[in-house]
Design an enzyme around this catalytic site. Structure first.
Site, short mmCIF file in Angstrom:
data_model
loop_
_atom_site.label_atom_id
_atom_site.label_comp_id
_atom_site.label_asym_id
_atom_site.label_seq_id
_atom_site.Cartn_x
_atom_site.Cartn_y
_atom_site.Cartn_z
N GLY A 1 19.09 22.67 21.61
CA GLY A 1 20.08 21.87 23.16
C GLY A 1 19.49 20.66 22.69
O GLY A 1 18.43 20.34 21.94
N LYS B 1 13.35 25.27 29.75
CA LYS B 1 11.95 26.46 29.14
C LYS B 1 10.94 26.20 30.13
O LYS B 1 10.25 27.65 30.52
CB LYS B 1 12.21 26.82 28.03
N THR C 1 17.66 28.00 29.48
CA THR C 1 19.59 27.64 29.59
C THR C 1 19.87 27.62 27.73
O THR C 1 19.75 27.56 26.86
CB THR C 1 19.92 26.41 29.43
N ASN D 1 22.35 27.45 24.88
CA ASN D 1 23.50 26.45 25.09
C ASN D 1 24.90 26.93 23.58
O ASN D 1 23.89 26.89 22.91
CB ASN D 1 22.78 24.85 24.11
N GLU E 1 25.46 25.32 29.28
CA GLU E 1 24.03 25.81 29.29
C GLU E 1 23.89 26.70 30.22
O GLU E 1 24.68 27.20 31.63
CB GLU E 1 23.64 25.21 29.51
N ILE F 1 20.59 33.43 31.15
CA ILE F 1 20.91 34.68 31.81
C ILE F 1 19.62 35.61 32.18
O ILE F 1 18.39 34.77 32.38
CB ILE F 1 20.51 35.58 30.28
N HIS G 1 17.92 37.30 33.33
CA HIS G 1 16.76 38.44 31.95
C HIS G 1 15.40 38.05 32.24
O HIS G 1 15.91 36.96 31.63
CB HIS G 1 18.14 39.39 31.56
N TYR H 1 18.38 32.08 19.95
CA TYR H 1 19.39 30.92 18.91
C TYR H 1 19.76 31.82 17.37
O TYR H 1 19.04 32.50 16.94
CB TYR H 1 18.42 30.36 18.44
N PHE I 1 18.91 15.78 41.88
CA PHE I 1 18.05 15.38 42.77
C PHE I 1 16.33 14.35 42.44
O PHE I 1 16.83 13.94 42.07
CB PHE I 1 17.15 17.14 42.21
P1 ADP Z 1 17.08 24.42 24.28
O1 ADP Z 1 16.65 22.97 24.31
O2 ADP Z 1 17.00 24.74 23.34
O3 ADP Z 1 18.56 25.36 24.99
P2 ADP Z 1 15.51 25.47 26.69
O4 ADP Z 1 14.22 25.25 26.93
O5 ADP Z 1 16.38 25.54 26.86
O6 ADP Z 1 15.79 25.12 24.86
O7 ADP Z 1 15.70 27.45 25.61
C1 ADP Z 1 16.71 27.87 25.67
C2 ADP Z 1 16.13 28.83 24.81
O8 ADP Z 1 15.61 30.16 24.88
C3 ADP Z 1 18.07 30.23 24.57
O9 ADP Z 1 18.58 28.99 23.45
C4 ADP Z 1 17.00 31.53 24.00
O10 ADP Z 1 16.74 31.08 22.97
C5 ADP Z 1 16.02 31.34 24.15
N1 ADP Z 1 16.41 32.45 26.03
C6 ADP Z 1 14.76 33.11 26.34
N2 ADP Z 1 15.46 33.83 27.69
C7 ADP Z 1 16.70 33.46 27.93
C8 ADP Z 1 17.80 33.69 28.54
N3 ADP Z 1 16.88 34.47 30.28
N4 ADP Z 1 18.74 32.91 29.10
C9 ADP Z 1 18.99 31.64 27.90
N5 ADP Z 1 18.32 31.40 27.18
C10 ADP Z 1 16.90 32.17 27.23
MG MG Z 2 19.26 25.11 26.98
#
Ligand code: ADP
Ligand code: MG
Length: 157
Positions: free
Chosen positions: A17, A23, A29, A31, A81, A84, A86, A93, A111
């Protein structure tokens, strides 16, 4: 109008993303690539949705999903985005994420504070969990879509 395209089945690669720090907020999320986003109906409403998700051929989990405007493309393109519901041991990725979107929770909002944003997302997650326990939504968890080999992209199956 938000419901017109639902249920919506979709699968595609998880890409990096634009580092909004999801995170760090405890709400990563996954992407979808630009190509997958472009394949979405162009008139699908932005906002927060719920449904089911599965990474690779792993288990099917509850999810919340945001369809929003992608700041990386100066907000002219959408981003999709999936958070999940879990805890995964590792990032995924490059893996194939399969989702079915079943319902709409709310529009995108601005917000006043990070705290307000996080608590809204926590409420979205609780709402998603409740909705997905309804029999009409639970049955989609067992859908063949989540067990088909990749490549058999079937949105109107
Ligand atoms: P980005 O900006 O790269 O999307 P994020 O901070 O949104 O970074 O983190 C997303 C990544 O975290 C996902 O691509 C996946 O590899 C990992 N991930 C780990 N746990 C989850 C979860 N429960 N739901 C979604 N992504 C997760
Ligand atoms: Mg993301």
């Amino acid at each position: 109008a938000a419901m017109r395209h639902l249920p919506y089945f979709c699968r595609g690669e998880v890409v990096k993303g634009f580092g909004r720090g999801s995170k760090e907020l405890g709400i990563p999320t996954a992407n979808f690539s630009e190509q997958v986003v472009e394949s979405f109906p162009s008139d699908i409403s932005t906002g927060i949705y719920y449904g089911w998700a599965c990474v690779g051929n792993g288990d099917v989990h509850k999810m919340v999903l945001s369809i929003g405007w992608n700041p990386f493309y100066k907000n002219i393109k959408k981003s999709v985005e999936t958070h999940i519901i879990h805890t995964f041991k590792e990032d995924f990725y490059g893996e194939i994420l399969s989702i079915v979107i079943l319902g709409y929770i709310r529009p995108e909002n601005n917000f006043d504070s990070l705290e307000a944003l996080i608590s809204a997302i926590q409420e979205d997650i609780e709402e998603a969990k409740r909705q997905l326990d309804l029999p009409e939504h639970l049955k989609l968890k067992e859908d063949n879509f989540f067990h088909l080999p990749e490549g058999k992209m079937v949105n109107n199956h």
